[in-house]
Design a protein around this motif. Sequence first.
Motif, PDB file in Angstrom:
ATOM      1  N   VAL A 125       0.827  -1.207   0.000  1.00 36.46           N
ATOM      2  CA  VAL A 125       0.000   0.000   0.000  1.00 36.46           C
ATOM      3  C   VAL A 125       0.864   1.261   0.000  1.00 36.46           C
ATOM      4  CG1 VAL A 125      -1.953  -1.164   1.083  1.00 36.46           C
ATOM      5  CG2 VAL A 125      -0.294   0.007   2.532  1.00 36.46           C
ATOM      6  N   CYS A 126       2.013   1.204   0.653  1.00 40.75           N
ATOM      7  CA  CYS A 126       2.900   2.370   0.654  1.00 40.75           C
ATOM      8  C   CYS A 126       3.423   2.667  -0.749  1.00 40.75           C
ATOM      9  CB  CYS A 126       4.058   2.155   1.620  1.00 40.75           C
ATOM     10  SG  CYS A 126       3.614   2.309   3.370  1.00 40.75           S
ATOM     11  N   PHE A 127       3.940   1.654  -1.421  1.00 39.59           N
ATOM     12  CA  PHE A 127       4.464   1.866  -2.763  1.00 39.59           C
ATOM     13  C   PHE A 127       3.354   2.248  -3.744  1.00 39.59           C
ATOM     14  CE2 PHE A 127       8.290  -0.923  -1.707  1.00 39.59           C
ATOM     15  CZ  PHE A 127       9.169   0.149  -1.702  1.00 39.59           C
ATOM     16  N   SER A 128       2.141   1.720  -3.508  1.00 39.88           N
ATOM     17  CA  SER A 128       1.031   2.044  -4.409  1.00 39.88           C
ATOM     18  C   SER A 128       0.689   3.524  -4.373  1.00 39.88           C
ATOM     19  CB  SER A 128      -0.198   1.207  -4.044  1.00 39.88           C
ATOM     20  OG  SER A 128       0.034  -0.171  -4.285  1.00 39.88           O
ATOM     21  N   ALA A 129       1.023   4.181  -3.269  1.00 38.57           N
ATOM     22  CA  ALA A 129       0.799   5.624  -3.185  1.00 38.57           C
ATOM     23  C   ALA A 129       1.802   6.400  -4.023  1.00 38.57           C
ATOM     24  CB  ALA A 129       0.878   6.073  -1.715  1.00 38.57           C
ATOM     25  N   LEU A 130       2.858   5.715  -4.484  1.00 40.27           N
ATOM     26  CA  LEU A 130       3.925   6.389  -5.230  1.00 40.27           C
ATOM     27  C   LEU A 130       3.937   6.050  -6.711  1.00 40.27           C
ATOM     28  CD1 LEU A 130       6.852   5.831  -2.697  1.00 40.27           C
ATOM     29  CD2 LEU A 130       5.427   7.874  -2.944  1.00 40.27           C
ATOM     30  N   GLY A 131       3.454   4.875  -7.067  1.00 40.33           N
ATOM     31  CA  GLY A 131       3.530   4.479  -8.465  1.00 40.33           C
ATOM     32  C   GLY A 131       2.975   3.082  -8.666  1.00 40.33           C
ATOM     33  N   ARG A 132       3.143   2.571  -9.864  1.00 37.76           N
ATOM     34  CA  ARG A 132       2.591   1.261 -10.210  1.00 37.76           C
ATOM     35  C   ARG A 132       3.324   0.167  -9.432  1.00 37.76           C
ATOM     36  NH1 ARG A 132       0.434  -1.007 -15.947  1.00 37.76           N
ATOM     37  NH2 ARG A 132      -0.139  -3.078 -15.163  1.00 37.76           N
ATOM     38  N   THR A 133       2.561  -0.583  -8.655  1.00 39.41           N
ATOM     39  CA  THR A 133       3.137  -1.551  -7.726  1.00 39.41           C
ATOM     40  C   THR A 133       2.611  -2.949  -8.004  1.00 39.41           C
ATOM     41  OG1 THR A 133       3.381   0.143  -6.011  1.00 39.41           O
ATOM     42  CG2 THR A 133       3.356  -2.155  -5.278  1.00 39.41           C
ATOM     43  N   HIS A 134       3.507  -3.921  -7.915  1.00 38.03           N
ATOM     44  CA  HIS A 134       3.151  -5.333  -8.092  1.00 38.03           C
ATOM     45  C   HIS A 134       3.634  -6.084  -6.859  1.00 38.03           C
ATOM     46  CE1 HIS A 134       2.371  -9.108 -10.188  1.00 38.03           C
ATOM     47  NE2 HIS A 134       3.561  -9.532  -9.808  1.00 38.03           N
ATOM     48  N   LEU A 279       3.398   8.254  13.049  1.00 39.06           N
ATOM     49  CA  LEU A 279       2.759   7.177  12.292  1.00 39.06           C
ATOM     50  C   LEU A 279       1.595   6.621  13.091  1.00 39.06           C
ATOM     51  CD1 LEU A 279       2.590   5.069   9.995  1.00 39.06           C
ATOM     52  CD2 LEU A 279       4.318   3.735  11.222  1.00 39.06           C
ATOM     53  N   HIS A 280       0.439   6.530  12.455  1.00 35.59           N
ATOM     54  CA  HIS A 280      -0.719   5.855  13.051  1.00 35.59           C
ATOM     55  C   HIS A 280      -0.995   4.579  12.267  1.00 35.59           C
ATOM     56  CE1 HIS A 280      -4.536   5.048  14.972  1.00 35.59           C
ATOM     57  NE2 HIS A 280      -5.077   4.907  13.769  1.00 35.59           N
ATOM     58  N   LEU A 281      -1.184   3.488  12.983  1.00 35.89           N
ATOM     59  CA  LEU A 281      -1.480   2.192  12.378  1.00 35.89           C
ATOM     60  C   LEU A 281      -2.873   1.756  12.787  1.00 35.89           C
ATOM     61  CD1 LEU A 281       1.909   0.455  13.230  1.00 35.89           C
ATOM     62  CD2 LEU A 281       1.198   1.232  10.964  1.00 35.89           C
ATOM     63  N   ALA A 282      -3.652   1.283  11.815  1.00 39.55           N
ATOM     64  CA  ALA A 282      -4.986   0.790  12.120  1.00 39.55           C
ATOM     65  C   ALA A 282      -4.945  -0.572  12.796  1.00 39.55           C
ATOM     66  CB  ALA A 282      -5.824   0.713  10.848  1.00 39.55           C
ATOM     67  N   MET A 283      -3.827  -1.277  12.686  1.00 37.72           N
ATOM     68  CA  MET A 283      -3.693  -2.614  13.267  1.00 37.72           C
ATOM     69  C   MET A 283      -2.996  -2.530  14.619  1.00 37.72           C
ATOM     70  SD  MET A 283      -2.699  -4.918   9.926  1.00 37.72           S
ATOM     71  CE  MET A 283      -1.500  -3.782   9.232  1.00 37.72           C
ATOM     72  N   PRO A 284      -3.544  -3.170  15.641  1.00 37.37           N
ATOM     73  CA  PRO A 284      -2.964  -3.085  16.982  1.00 37.37           C
ATOM     74  C   PRO A 284      -1.816  -4.073  17.185  1.00 37.37           C
ATOM     75  CG  PRO A 284      -4.948  -4.392  17.063  1.00 37.37           C
ATOM     76  CD  PRO A 284      -4.812  -3.929  15.639  1.00 37.37           C
ATOM     77  N   GLY A 285      -1.005  -3.795  18.194  1.00 34.24           N
ATOM     78  CA  GLY A 285       0.038  -4.729  18.598  1.00 34.24           C
ATOM     79  C   GLY A 285       1.438  -4.181  18.397  1.00 34.24           C
ATOM     80  N   ARG A 286       2.291  -4.422  19.389  1.00 26.86           N
ATOM     81  CA  ARG A 286       3.678  -3.989  19.289  1.00 26.86           C
ATOM     82  C   ARG A 286       4.380  -4.637  18.097  1.00 26.86           C
ATOM     83  NH1 ARG A 286       7.838  -2.017  22.807  1.00 26.86           N
ATOM     84  NH2 ARG A 286       9.904  -2.750  22.142  1.00 26.86           N
ATOM     85  N   VAL A 312      -1.137   6.219   4.369  1.00 26.73           N
ATOM     86  CA  VAL A 312      -2.007   5.134   3.896  1.00 26.73           C
ATOM     87  C   VAL A 312      -2.090   3.996   4.909  1.00 26.73           C
ATOM     88  CG1 VAL A 312      -1.563   5.691   1.482  1.00 26.73           C
ATOM     89  CG2 VAL A 312      -0.163   3.970   2.609  1.00 26.73           C
ATOM     90  N   LEU A 313      -1.105   3.879   5.791  1.00 28.22           N
ATOM     91  CA  LEU A 313      -1.121   2.787   6.767  1.00 28.22           C
ATOM     92  C   LEU A 313      -2.232   2.956   7.794  1.00 28.22           C
ATOM     93  CD1 LEU A 313       2.698   2.231   7.378  1.00 28.22           C
ATOM     94  CD2 LEU A 313       1.148   0.896   5.958  1.00 28.22           C
ATOM     95  N   ALA A 314      -2.720   4.188   7.953  1.00 27.54           N
ATOM     96  CA  ALA A 314      -3.803   4.419   8.904  1.00 27.54           C
ATOM     97  C   ALA A 314      -5.092   3.732   8.477  1.00 27.54           C
ATOM     98  CB  ALA A 314      -4.046   5.922   9.062  1.00 27.54           C
ATOM     99  N   GLY A 315      -5.196   3.414   7.193  1.00 28.08           N
ATOM    100  CA  GLY A 315      -6.406   2.766   6.707  1.00 28.08           C
ATOM    101  C   GLY A 315      -6.236   1.312   6.348  1.00 28.08           C
ATOM    102  N   LEU A 316      -5.066   0.742   6.626  1.00 25.40           N
ATOM    103  CA  LEU A 316      -4.802  -0.651   6.256  1.00 25.40           C
ATOM    104  C   LEU A 316      -5.274  -1.590   7.355  1.00 25.40           C
ATOM    105  CD1 LEU A 316      -3.523  -2.711   4.300  1.00 25.40           C
ATOM    106  CD2 LEU A 316      -1.362  -2.384   5.535  1.00 25.40           C
TER     107      LEU A 316
END
Length: 473
Positions: A125-134, A279-286, A312-316
Amino acid sequence: MQPLWTFPELGAALASGEDDADGSVAGVSIDTRTIEAGDLFVALKDQRDGHDFVSAAFKAGAAAALVSQGYGRSEEDRALFRVPDTLKGLEALGRAARARLSGDARVVAVTGSAGKTGAKEMLRVCFSALGRTHASEKSYNNHWGVPLTLARMPRETQYGVFEIGMNHAEEIRPLTKMVRPHAAIVTTVEAVHLEHFPSVEAIADAKGEIFEGLIPGGAAIIKYDNPYRERLKAIAARYGARPITFGFDEGADVRGQDLKLSHDGSDLVVCFGGHRMPLHLAMPGRHIAENALAVAAALAAVGADVGKTFSVLAGLSPPDGRGARSVLHLAGGEALLIDESYNANPASMRAALVTLGSMPRPKFQRKIAVLGDMLELGPDAPSLHVSLKDTVDEADIDLIFACGPHMKGLYDALPSSKKGGYASTATSLEATLASNLRRGDVVMVKASNGIGLGSIVKALKAQFGNDGSGCQA
């Protein structure tokens, strides 16, 4: 957009081609159940011989098939590319896909005893915010999954992300040499797959194989507070890689600070190269936050704009089997289901129990863990399962439902007040668990995938996922 592969390109990559007519394929498939029109069907010989399904693939719309030289053409077959070994052919196609990428493209590979798929999804998801990602689908990380993912990579790809797994030595080495990453992450090294290794040190060596495929000067990303850090750094140095460490300890190159954990996410500050980025993460845990630090290290190592991608990680959200959450509609209220059923080892099991323990009371009045066996742990398996009792106690888990012969050891070690039920198989445990659920519960399901606890998740969703009819109070 150009086709994925033209027939002349396939012929050149495979040194093959019975049919030299013009044509192209839009995708690559190994499964006739999911094949799409215009795909290349690869007839692998695995649990079943794919050559038995070539005609079915063409009926489903395949444009061409990759087959062994001895395959006999059927009347409905179209273009065939013949090779001595179809897996070797798929590997050749994967290498050709990697070779045709632009010199500006960047590729990252991920392995580790836990967290591979989570880190891969964060990178995607991070790379997808920058360009075409596979990126790898699901957990396509083995001897056929990696070359298949490569073969599916469009020539226009700017960022590639590949998960590489193993349960024996020498398995990562050929795969990373196909991928040729600019950065390679080892998320952690833990006591997993001990059935196939003499020691955890040997596991570290096997994980370190990923550094052998790095391009010259590539980045080896290593967890700072892992006992095998120096061992992995030595392997990286052997192949001319530059080590980059990540973690929360002082001394890590990419360091997390001010970590705030909650039941529905995490907040931290990521520090590297003089930068401090929230950084905010939607997924919990250390453990999730640690994976995010590894991702930040990889992004920085390949020259990506870390700050631009973090949002974008806030919505993952976590995927099915790896922390996905669902509401169960029970009579008089709701319960929360946490699906961790895809994989388990001692490290990830403890992390999941700690995360379950962080769920707030009184919102969640009972914390319930449904635990199945952790596989491939060798002769230490019984003691490794029983040793989870300390974490169950520390995390203040209220009730344990257990499945499998090794997890019975943990179940027997628990006080009667924490025993919810035991069964030898997942299906035998479903009814007992369902009849014991009530509003205000949070239920976490975790085991190695081979135990089949995913069936319990499906059963709970089917019974309680809609209007709650038939549920218990």
